[in-house]
Design a protein around this motif. Structure first.
Motif, PDB file in Angstrom:
ATOM      1  N   ALA A   1     -22.873  10.982  -0.336  1.00  0.00           N
ATOM      2  CA  ALA A   1     -22.261  11.234  -1.652  1.00  0.00           C
ATOM      3  C   ALA A   1     -23.275  11.243  -2.784  1.00  0.00           C
ATOM      4  O   ALA A   1     -23.246  12.114  -3.662  1.00  0.00           O
ATOM      5  CB  ALA A   1     -21.163  10.216  -1.923  1.00  0.00           C
ATOM      6  N   LYS A   2     -24.198  10.311  -2.752  1.00  0.00           N
ATOM      7  CA  LYS A   2     -25.147  10.206  -3.869  1.00  0.00           C
ATOM      8  C   LYS A   2     -26.079  11.406  -3.966  1.00  0.00           C
ATOM      9  O   LYS A   2     -26.758  11.590  -4.978  1.00  0.00           O
ATOM     10  CB  LYS A   2     -25.950   8.912  -3.780  1.00  0.00           C
ATOM     11  CG  LYS A   2     -26.808   8.769  -2.541  1.00  0.00           C
ATOM     12  CD  LYS A   2     -27.587   7.437  -2.600  1.00  0.00           C
ATOM     13  CE  LYS A   2     -28.363   7.125  -1.338  1.00  0.00           C
ATOM     14  NZ  LYS A   2     -27.510   6.794  -0.185  1.00  0.00           N
ATOM     15  N   TYR A   3     -26.155  12.207  -2.919  1.00  0.00           N
ATOM     16  CA  TYR A   3     -27.069  13.349  -2.918  1.00  0.00           C
ATOM     17  C   TYR A   3     -26.425  14.663  -3.349  1.00  0.00           C
ATOM     18  O   TYR A   3     -27.123  15.605  -3.699  1.00  0.00           O
ATOM     19  CB  TYR A   3     -27.653  13.568  -1.520  1.00  0.00           C
ATOM     20  CG  TYR A   3     -28.461  12.406  -1.006  1.00  0.00           C
ATOM     21  CD1 TYR A   3     -29.675  12.068  -1.598  1.00  0.00           C
ATOM     22  CD2 TYR A   3     -28.025  11.654   0.077  1.00  0.00           C
ATOM     23  CE1 TYR A   3     -30.423  11.005  -1.128  1.00  0.00           C
ATOM     24  CE2 TYR A   3     -28.768  10.595   0.563  1.00  0.00           C
ATOM     25  CZ  TYR A   3     -29.972  10.274  -0.046  1.00  0.00           C
ATOM     26  OH  TYR A   3     -30.714   9.237   0.430  1.00  0.00           O
ATOM     27  N   PHE A   4     -25.085  14.748  -3.245  1.00  0.00           N
ATOM     28  CA  PHE A   4     -24.454  16.031  -3.523  1.00  0.00           C
ATOM     29  C   PHE A   4     -24.707  16.471  -4.956  1.00  0.00           C
ATOM     30  O   PHE A   4     -24.681  15.667  -5.878  1.00  0.00           O
ATOM     31  CB  PHE A   4     -22.947  15.997  -3.237  1.00  0.00           C
ATOM     32  CG  PHE A   4     -22.637  15.798  -1.784  1.00  0.00           C
ATOM     33  CD1 PHE A   4     -23.329  16.509  -0.805  1.00  0.00           C
ATOM     34  CD2 PHE A   4     -21.671  14.885  -1.399  1.00  0.00           C
ATOM     35  CE1 PHE A   4     -23.059  16.309   0.528  1.00  0.00           C
ATOM     36  CE2 PHE A   4     -21.398  14.692  -0.053  1.00  0.00           C
ATOM     37  CZ  PHE A   4     -22.094  15.401   0.905  1.00  0.00           C
ATOM     38  N   GLN A   5     -24.918  17.764  -5.106  1.00  0.00           N
ATOM     39  CA  GLN A   5     -25.235  18.299  -6.429  1.00  0.00           C
ATOM     40  C   GLN A   5     -23.974  18.422  -7.260  1.00  0.00           C
ATOM     41  O   GLN A   5     -22.924  18.799  -6.771  1.00  0.00           O
ATOM     42  CB  GLN A   5     -25.901  19.663  -6.272  1.00  0.00           C
ATOM     43  CG  GLN A   5     -27.177  19.537  -5.467  1.00  0.00           C
ATOM     44  CD  GLN A   5     -28.023  20.764  -5.573  1.00  0.00           C
ATOM     45  OE1 GLN A   5     -27.574  21.866  -5.318  1.00  0.00           O
ATOM     46  NE2 GLN A   5     -29.258  20.587  -5.994  1.00  0.00           N
ATOM     47  N   LYS A   6     -24.145  18.081  -8.507  1.00  0.00           N
ATOM     48  CA  LYS A   6     -23.003  18.168  -9.429  1.00  0.00           C
ATOM     49  C   LYS A   6     -22.749  19.627  -9.774  1.00  0.00           C
ATOM     50  O   LYS A   6     -23.670  20.408  -9.876  1.00  0.00           O
ATOM     51  CB  LYS A   6     -23.296  17.381 -10.728  1.00  0.00           C
ATOM     52  CG  LYS A   6     -23.622  15.926 -10.506  1.00  0.00           C
ATOM     53  CD  LYS A   6     -22.437  15.116  -9.982  1.00  0.00           C
ATOM     54  CE  LYS A   6     -22.845  14.088  -8.941  1.00  0.00           C
ATOM     55  NZ  LYS A   6     -23.895  13.190  -9.375  1.00  0.00           N
TER      56      LYS A   6
END
Lengths: 136, 136, 136, 136
Positions: free
Chosen positions: D131-136
């Motif tokens: 989750a912390k890596y997914f691009q906004k």
């Protein structure tokens, strides 16, 4: 166990394992080769530079014993324990040692000759570089 | 399915499988390369002879799709379905088809350029050999 | 040269060659393994079926000699010349012979044991399959 | 160039080069796989533990571009620049960058799905870890 002359620190890559879930036998030979080439480089000898000068190091025989299997992700040392000179051959005695339990997974004895411009020969450059390692 | 331009008949070697018991993804790329090199040879072009003449075929991109996994011992065809020419690139459309059930296991699109004495170029020898394959 | 017990017919794949333009040493070990697995299959023994039954054939040692280098595209035979039984070990004597000039490129002696449910053992299924090959 | 999410530091092994003296194309795919598996491990996910829990990460497609060739002994970074989620697929954008001159040698886009007990699925364990890596 005596201190090796030289060692490198590696980790099994998953693609090196086969369907039994363990490192395929031929890959140990790759690890042993990597250690020998790094050893050359450590002694100021580059595999490619040598080739450009017409000097090729050629494996003429290898005996590999397999004692314990390495698995995906395991870390290990690949060593050169000793280096001998017998006539025109350099003999590398090597081991693969698993880090987690210090077990010897494999042992190898690799015989190498140097071929200079197509003929087996003993270039001074190798003997000088290796002299400090030969066993008394 | 149309008849491919060319195909080779292969069998999975056990060492090509990884710990999941299936052929490791990178090996499909090996199979595709073997098929392209055999295709060259079939057209009277030898990879090494070309290299000696200063002509290197260089892969600049490959897109591989994986649909079904090959397992140890399975037999398959590796095809070249069509060959296109786009500007300076040759495009090989390839497939890997399992023999037992005729399933397409993988598809690839490989883009190759020829480099002549270090520069991207279109040697007549390739265009002549390939002309009969180009799609109208 | 005596007729081998078994042989397979292979062709060097370009990716098996290294920067010296010759087949990398470790790949000979792959060829020898492919020949042994095909030999099993030829005798009605499938590497995977055996594994499912809890029987694994495990290489415990291999001695490979390199006499002549194979190059890209060359065709060769990989043989099993004889099979011996020494205590709990099966010993495969193998060769790699170039087709174009009939030269022996490499020789190997591979020692294999069978491991049944984690213990070295001699399952009847192997002895029965191999009996006809053992040397008097 | 943006900072990658993750990178590993590797060195070309001589056996990874082919007869053209450069790293064989398929080996780039090995490097990319090693980086993805190390990334999993870095995030507390072990490829084997996942497999034991019935979760397999499966590559469904990869697009690799080759821009500059790596040679024997060269050091390089293999990166994961970004990670995207598109429907059921995780997309890894990766690069191979030579250390000596900071040149991008290759770029890849790898599409991975997770297969849980034989069916494509989205296990919470992956989404939480990534989750912390997914691009906004």
């Amino acid at each position: 166990m005596n201190t090796p002359l030289f060692e490198i620190d590696l980790k099994v890559r998953d693609y090196e394992c086969d369907a039994q879930g363990i490192v395929n036998n031929a890959n140990y030979q790759h690890y042993y080769e990597v250690a020998r080439h790094e050893f050359l480089e450590h002694n100021g000898l580059d595999f490619y530079d040598l080739h450009q000068k017409g000097i090729d190091l050629v494996l003429i025989s290898i005996h590999v014993r397999y004692m314990n299997s390495l698995r995906g992700g395991e870390q290990f040392f690949c060593t050169i324990d000793s280096l001998e000179k017998e006539g025109i051959r350099y003999i590398f005695n090597q081991k693969i040692i698993r880090k987690s339990d210090n077990k010897v997974c494999s042992e190898a004895k690799a015989e190498v000759v140097s071929v200079v411009n197509g003929r087996v020969s003993m270039p001074a450059i190798l003997d000088e570089s290796f002299a400090k390692y030969f066993q008394k």
